[in-house]
Design a protein around this motif. Structure first.
Motif, PDB file in Angstrom:
ATOM      1  N   GLY A  16       0.786  -1.233   0.000  1.00 19.19           N
ATOM      2  CA  GLY A  16       0.000   0.000   0.000  1.00 19.19           C
ATOM      3  C   GLY A  16       0.814   1.278   0.000  1.00 19.19           C
ATOM      4  O   GLY A  16       0.276   2.351   0.259  1.00 19.19           O
ATOM      5  N   VAL A  17       2.093   1.195  -0.308  1.00 19.21           N
ATOM      6  CA  VAL A  17       2.968   2.372  -0.286  1.00 19.21           C
ATOM      7  C   VAL A  17       3.022   3.021  -1.664  1.00 19.21           C
ATOM      8  O   VAL A  17       3.195   2.342  -2.674  1.00 19.21           O
ATOM      9  CB  VAL A  17       4.394   1.970   0.167  1.00 19.21           C
ATOM     10  N   THR A  18       2.850   4.352  -1.687  1.00 20.44           N
ATOM     11  CA  THR A  18       3.009   5.105  -2.933  1.00 20.44           C
ATOM     12  C   THR A  18       4.332   5.858  -2.889  1.00 20.44           C
ATOM     13  O   THR A  18       4.798   6.254  -1.822  1.00 20.44           O
ATOM     14  CB  THR A  18       1.864   6.111  -3.158  1.00 20.44           C
ATOM     15  N   SER A  19       4.912   6.039  -4.065  1.00 17.79           N
ATOM     16  CA  SER A  19       6.174   6.780  -4.191  1.00 17.79           C
ATOM     17  C   SER A  19       6.095   7.673  -5.408  1.00 17.79           C
ATOM     18  O   SER A  19       5.591   7.259  -6.454  1.00 17.79           O
ATOM     19  CB  SER A  19       7.344   5.817  -4.380  1.00 17.79           C
ATOM     20  N   ASP A  20       6.586   8.904  -5.278  1.00 18.27           N
ATOM     21  CA  ASP A  20       6.709   9.783  -6.432  1.00 18.27           C
ATOM     22  C   ASP A  20       8.073   9.535  -7.066  1.00 18.27           C
ATOM     23  O   ASP A  20       9.083   9.406  -6.368  1.00 18.27           O
ATOM     24  CB  ASP A  20       6.552  11.244  -6.034  1.00 18.27           C
ATOM     25  N   ILE A  21       8.078   9.464  -8.393  1.00 17.15           N
ATOM     26  CA  ILE A  21       9.276   9.160  -9.157  1.00 17.15           C
ATOM     27  C   ILE A  21       9.510  10.318 -10.111  1.00 17.15           C
ATOM     28  O   ILE A  21       8.685  10.570 -10.980  1.00 17.15           O
ATOM     29  CB  ILE A  21       9.090   7.851  -9.951  1.00 17.15           C
ATOM     30  N   GLU A  22      10.604  11.041  -9.920  1.00 14.23           N
ATOM     31  CA  GLU A  22      10.927  12.163 -10.797  1.00 14.23           C
ATOM     32  C   GLU A  22      11.975  11.694 -11.799  1.00 14.23           C
ATOM     33  O   GLU A  22      13.021  11.167 -11.416  1.00 14.23           O
ATOM     34  CB  GLU A  22      11.443  13.345  -9.982  1.00 14.23           C
ATOM     35  N   LEU A  23      11.671  11.865 -13.082  1.00 18.94           N
ATOM     36  CA  LEU A  23      12.551  11.401 -14.157  1.00 18.94           C
ATOM     37  C   LEU A  23      12.820  12.516 -15.153  1.00 18.94           C
ATOM     38  O   LEU A  23      11.909  13.254 -15.507  1.00 18.94           O
ATOM     39  CB  LEU A  23      11.891  10.255 -14.933  1.00 18.94           C
ATOM     40  N   ALA A  24      14.039  12.592 -15.611  1.00 17.81           N
ATOM     41  CA  ALA A  24      14.367  13.459 -16.747  1.00 17.81           C
ATOM     42  C   ALA A  24      14.133  12.653 -18.012  1.00 17.81           C
ATOM     43  O   ALA A  24      14.269  11.415 -18.013  1.00 17.81           O
ATOM     44  CB  ALA A  24      15.821  13.908 -16.669  1.00 17.81           C
ATOM     45  N   ALA A  25      13.770  13.318 -19.089  1.00 25.02           N
ATOM     46  CA  ALA A  25      13.549  12.632 -20.363  1.00 25.02           C
ATOM     47  C   ALA A  25      14.814  11.877 -20.758  1.00 25.02           C
ATOM     48  O   ALA A  25      15.924  12.396 -20.635  1.00 25.02           O
ATOM     49  CB  ALA A  25      13.159  13.633 -21.448  1.00 25.02           C
ATOM     50  N   GLY A  26      14.624  10.641 -21.194  1.00 27.14           N
ATOM     51  CA  GLY A  26      15.742   9.816 -21.615  1.00 27.14           C
ATOM     52  C   GLY A  26      16.415   9.035 -20.504  1.00 27.14           C
ATOM     53  O   GLY A  26      17.384   8.333 -20.740  1.00 27.14           O
ATOM     54  N   THR A  27      15.897   9.154 -19.275  1.00 22.81           N
ATOM     55  CA  THR A  27      16.502   8.434 -18.152  1.00 22.81           C
ATOM     56  C   THR A  27      15.593   7.311 -17.675  1.00 22.81           C
ATOM     57  O   THR A  27      14.406   7.266 -17.987  1.00 22.81           O
ATOM     58  CB  THR A  27      16.827   9.366 -16.969  1.00 22.81           C
ATOM     59  N   THR A  28      16.182   6.415 -16.879  1.00 23.75           N
ATOM     60  CA  THR A  28      15.472   5.254 -16.346  1.00 23.75           C
ATOM     61  C   THR A  28      15.582   5.255 -14.829  1.00 23.75           C
ATOM     62  O   THR A  28      16.632   5.588 -14.279  1.00 23.75           O
ATOM     63  CB  THR A  28      16.079   3.952 -16.913  1.00 23.75           C
ATOM     64  N   ALA A  29      14.501   4.863 -14.158  1.00 24.10           N
ATOM     65  CA  ALA A  29      14.492   4.746 -12.701  1.00 24.10           C
ATOM     66  C   ALA A  29      13.902   3.389 -12.325  1.00 24.10           C
ATOM     67  O   ALA A  29      13.092   2.826 -13.059  1.00 24.10           O
ATOM     68  CB  ALA A  29      13.664   5.861 -12.075  1.00 24.10           C
ATOM     69  N   ALA A  30      14.311   2.905 -11.163  1.00 27.47           N
ATOM     70  CA  ALA A  30      13.768   1.652 -10.645  1.00 27.47           C
ATOM     71  C   ALA A  30      12.637   1.969  -9.679  1.00 27.47           C
ATOM     72  O   ALA A  30      12.711   2.921  -8.896  1.00 27.47           O
ATOM     73  CB  ALA A  30      14.850   0.854  -9.938  1.00 27.47           C
ATOM     74  N   PHE A  31      11.593   1.174  -9.748  1.00 23.72           N
ATOM     75  CA  PHE A  31      10.510   1.224  -8.766  1.00 23.72           C
ATOM     76  C   PHE A  31      10.165  -0.227  -8.460  1.00 23.72           C
ATOM     77  O   PHE A  31       9.611  -0.926  -9.303  1.00 23.72           O
ATOM     78  CB  PHE A  31       9.287   1.973  -9.314  1.00 23.72           C
ATOM     79  N   GLY A  32      10.550  -0.687  -7.269  1.00 23.38           N
ATOM     80  CA  GLY A  32      10.399  -2.102  -6.964  1.00 23.38           C
ATOM     81  C   GLY A  32      11.220  -2.907  -7.958  1.00 23.38           C
ATOM     82  O   GLY A  32      12.408  -2.655  -8.147  1.00 23.38           O
ATOM     83  N   THR A  33      10.574  -3.846  -8.628  1.00 24.58           N
ATOM     84  CA  THR A  33      11.265  -4.652  -9.650  1.00 24.58           C
ATOM     85  C   THR A  33      11.090  -4.075 -11.051  1.00 24.58           C
ATOM     86  O   THR A  33      11.503  -4.689 -12.025  1.00 24.58           O
ATOM     87  CB  THR A  33      10.747  -6.106  -9.633  1.00 24.58           C
ATOM     88  N   LEU A  34      10.469  -2.902 -11.142  1.00 25.81           N
ATOM     89  CA  LEU A  34      10.232  -2.285 -12.448  1.00 25.81           C
ATOM     90  C   LEU A  34      11.370  -1.358 -12.846  1.00 25.81           C
ATOM     91  O   LEU A  34      11.992  -0.714 -11.999  1.00 25.81           O
ATOM     92  CB  LEU A  34       8.932  -1.476 -12.433  1.00 25.81           C
ATOM     93  N   GLN A  35      11.619  -1.270 -14.135  1.00 21.89           N
ATOM     94  CA  GLN A  35      12.524  -0.295 -14.733  1.00 21.89           C
ATOM     95  C   GLN A  35      11.658   0.615 -15.596  1.00 21.89           C
ATOM     96  O   GLN A  35      11.022   0.146 -16.540  1.00 21.89           O
ATOM     97  CB  GLN A  35      13.580  -0.978 -15.606  1.00 21.89           C
ATOM     98  N   ILE A  36      11.615   1.899 -15.258  1.00 22.19           N
ATOM     99  CA  ILE A  36      10.750   2.856 -15.944  1.00 22.19           C
ATOM    100  C   ILE A  36      11.608   3.866 -16.693  1.00 22.19           C
ATOM    101  O   ILE A  36      12.456   4.537 -16.097  1.00 22.19           O
ATOM    102  CB  ILE A  36       9.845   3.602 -14.940  1.00 22.19           C
ATOM    103  N   THR A  37      11.387   3.966 -18.007  1.00 21.75           N
ATOM    104  CA  THR A  37      12.120   4.913 -18.838  1.00 21.75           C
ATOM    105  C   THR A  37      11.149   5.961 -19.365  1.00 21.75           C
ATOM    106  O   THR A  37      10.112   5.620 -19.931  1.00 21.75           O
ATOM    107  CB  THR A  37      12.798   4.205 -20.026  1.00 21.75           C
TER     108      THR A  37
END
Length: 118
Positions: free
Chosen positions: A37-58
């Motif tokens: 039930g935890v939410t997290s804000d993910i700030e990304l610059a265009a062209g970059t990738t971030a991890a969220f749990g087991t996900l890779q978000i580009t």
């Protein structure tokens, strides 16, 4: 994605295509871990990738209405899962209509909140 949802996304994109948009240097996404039930804000610059749990978000691109950076946000995303082949999601998410083009995952939800302008 089912045919009806795909047509709805195409309709939204067609309507919004008439709206003038600006390209943003980044975006703010929100992720939900449905298990804890935890939410997290993910700030990304265009062209970059971030991890969220087991996900890779580009983040490929983020656009917003000209002169209104706080308005609707359109983010082009690619989401994959570590250790898995292929992508879970590839396309545009629309902040004002997250259900129209949503990622389908048993544990995680990800949606776009806004574009960043600096």
């Amino acid at each position: 994605m089912c045919l009806a949802a795909g047509m709805a996304v195409m309709s939204v994109v067609a309507l919004d295509a008439q709206e003038q948009v600006s390209q943003a240097p980044g975006a703010v996404l929100r992720g939900l871990d449905k298990i804890n039930g935890v939410t997290s804000d993910i700030e990304l610059a265009a062209g970059t990738t971030a991890a969220f749990g087991t996900l890779q978000i580009t983040l490929d691109d983020c656009r917003y209405p000209v002169g209104n950076p706080a308005g609707n946000a359109y983010a082009a995303l690619e989401i994959s899962e570590m250790g898995q082949t292929g992508t879970l999601f590839s396309g545009w998410m629309v902040a004002s209509a997250p259900a129209l083009s949503a990622m389908d995952h048993p544990r995680y939800d990800v949606w776009v909140m806004s574009c960043t302008t600096s």
